[in-house]
Design a protein around this motif. Structure first.
Motif, PDB file in Angstrom:
ATOM      1  N   THR A   1     -13.476  22.736  25.456  1.00 14.96           N
ATOM      2  CA  THR A   1     -12.269  22.351  26.180  1.00 14.96           C
ATOM      3  C   THR A   1     -12.433  22.724  27.648  1.00 14.96           C
ATOM      4  O   THR A   1     -12.759  23.871  27.972  1.00 14.96           O
TER       5      THR A   1
ATOM      6  N   GLU B   1     -10.762  22.352  31.765  1.00 16.13           N
ATOM      7  CA  GLU B   1      -9.578  22.090  32.586  1.00 16.13           C
ATOM      8  C   GLU B   1     -10.038  21.537  33.924  1.00 16.13           C
ATOM      9  O   GLU B   1     -11.118  21.869  34.414  1.00 16.13           O
TER      10      GLU B   1
ATOM     11  N   ARG C   1      -2.757  19.182  36.357  1.00 10.20           N
ATOM     12  CA  ARG C   1      -3.769  19.885  35.567  1.00 10.20           C
ATOM     13  C   ARG C   1      -4.066  19.032  34.338  1.00 10.20           C
ATOM     14  O   ARG C   1      -3.149  18.596  33.631  1.00 10.20           O
TER      15      ARG C   1
ATOM     16  N   LYS D   1     -13.263  25.873  29.908  1.00  6.51           N
ATOM     17  CA  LYS D   1     -12.281  26.884  29.540  1.00  6.51           C
ATOM     18  C   LYS D   1     -12.557  27.537  28.190  1.00  6.51           C
ATOM     19  O   LYS D   1     -12.450  28.757  28.055  1.00  6.51           O
TER      20      LYS D   1
ATOM     21  N   GLN E   1      -6.397  18.523  30.707  1.00  7.35           N
ATOM     22  CA  GLN E   1      -7.221  19.118  29.665  1.00  7.35           C
ATOM     23  C   GLN E   1      -8.238  18.066  29.235  1.00  7.35           C
ATOM     24  O   GLN E   1      -7.878  16.928  28.919  1.00  7.35           O
TER      25      GLN E   1
ATOM     26  N   LYS F   1     -11.553  17.122  26.772  1.00  7.03           N
ATOM     27  CA  LYS F   1     -12.333  17.477  25.593  1.00  7.03           C
ATOM     28  C   LYS F   1     -13.469  16.469  25.426  1.00  7.03           C
ATOM     29  O   LYS F   1     -13.251  15.369  24.917  1.00  7.03           O
TER      30      LYS F   1
END
Length: 300
Positions: A174, A176, A227, A277, A229, A231
């Motif tokens: 993961t 950021e 922000r 992260k 995320q 993956k």
């Protein structure tokens, strides 16, 4: 190993056979004759200094002298060094270490392995020096510009088991990122084909069979920024950076995407806003669930 830098080696061929294949080359009476021809970008005076210090040795560890005769069909060992290598003013954090792996929280700007103008300042050399263990090596990649969690092997007997986790996509990663706020509907499953671009260190999207996939979600906004995320399902070079640029929200302070910026040296005040992260996987040796998280924070 010296100061965390492992020795490199080069083969010394027979002069006659080499000269037959490389016209006007290959007549070496001394080791320094060979070195000057083999590494033409390094001044002869530098080799004289290294030989004088005993920094170039034969395959039995015996130092060569400036006037040492050439020894065909043997290995020569030397240590890479960069004159006036810049010091990178950031320190890595060790998140975890056992007899098999070392998990590191890497700052921005530190290359994982020796490259270009950074040898001793690479993360690999730093770890080898810190733990005095030559067999340390990275299990996966992380760009120099990217910060966050990266795993190193420190036991070559089980290294392949950890590498297989990444090859078989059994690791959940993961990231950021801070980038321009988007009006698209999230989450997005971005799939495309990436190939080498121009110049050689950039990647580009092109038509054809898909070979990359990233799941992108918007988790927080502040003014014109957000922000995200990220993956990654696959792990191609610069994948997340290209995918974010492709959806119209290039990662903040990215000098490569969407357009290549002129090189202005390292501006430590403007790190790429991309952070590895978390990493989660089932340890192939112990069977335990491993979850490692970066202590660093991207400020929105």
């Amino acid at each position: 190993m010296r100061d965390g830098v492992s020795a490199s080696r080069t083969w010394l061929p027979k002069c006659e056979s080499y000269k037959n294949e490389n016209e006007n080359h290959g007549s070496w009476e001394t080791i320094i004759d060979f070195l000057v021809e083999r590494f033409p970008f390094i001044p002869e005076a530098v080799f004289q200094q290294r030989l004088g210090r005993g920094d170039i040795v034969d395959q039995n560890g015996r130092p060569y002298a400036v006037n040492s005769p050439y020894q065909p069909e043997t290995f020569l060992f030397y240590y890479r060094e960069v004159p006036d290598e810049p010091v990178i003013p950031f320190e890595e954090t060790i998140l975890f270490k056992d007899e098999h792996i070392i998990v590191v929280d890497k700052p921005h700007f530190i290359p994982v392995t020796p490259t270009g103008r950074f040898v001793r300042e690479s993360l690999l050399s730093r770890l080898k020096h810190r733990f005095q263990l030559e067999e340390i090596c990275p299990i996966h990649r992380l760009d120099r510009e990217t910060a966050g969690v990266i795993i190193f092997s420190c036991d070559q007997r089980v290294r392949g088991a950890y590498q297989s986790l990444f090859q078989n996509r059994e690791v959940r990663k993961t990231y950021e990122a801070i980038a321009a706020r988007s009006t698209l509907e999230f989450p997005i499953n971005h799939r495309s084909r990436l190939s080498k671009g121009e110049p050689f260190f950039r990647m580009q999207e092109e038509g054809g069979e898909v070979n990359t996939e990233s799941i992108i979600d918007l988790v927080e906004t502040k003014g014109e920024l957000a922000r995200y995320q990220l993956k990654p399902v696959t792990g191609k070079q610069h994948q997340l950076r290209v995918h974010m640029a492709s959806i119209g929200s290039p990662i903040m302070n990215d000098p490569f995407y969407p357009t290549l910026q002129p090189c202005k040296g390292d501006d430590y005040s403007k790190p790429l806003q991309l952070l590895a992260k978390k990493i989660e996987f089932i340890d192939p040796v112990s069977g335990e669930v491993r979850l490692f998280e970066s202590q660093q924070v991207l400020v929105l």
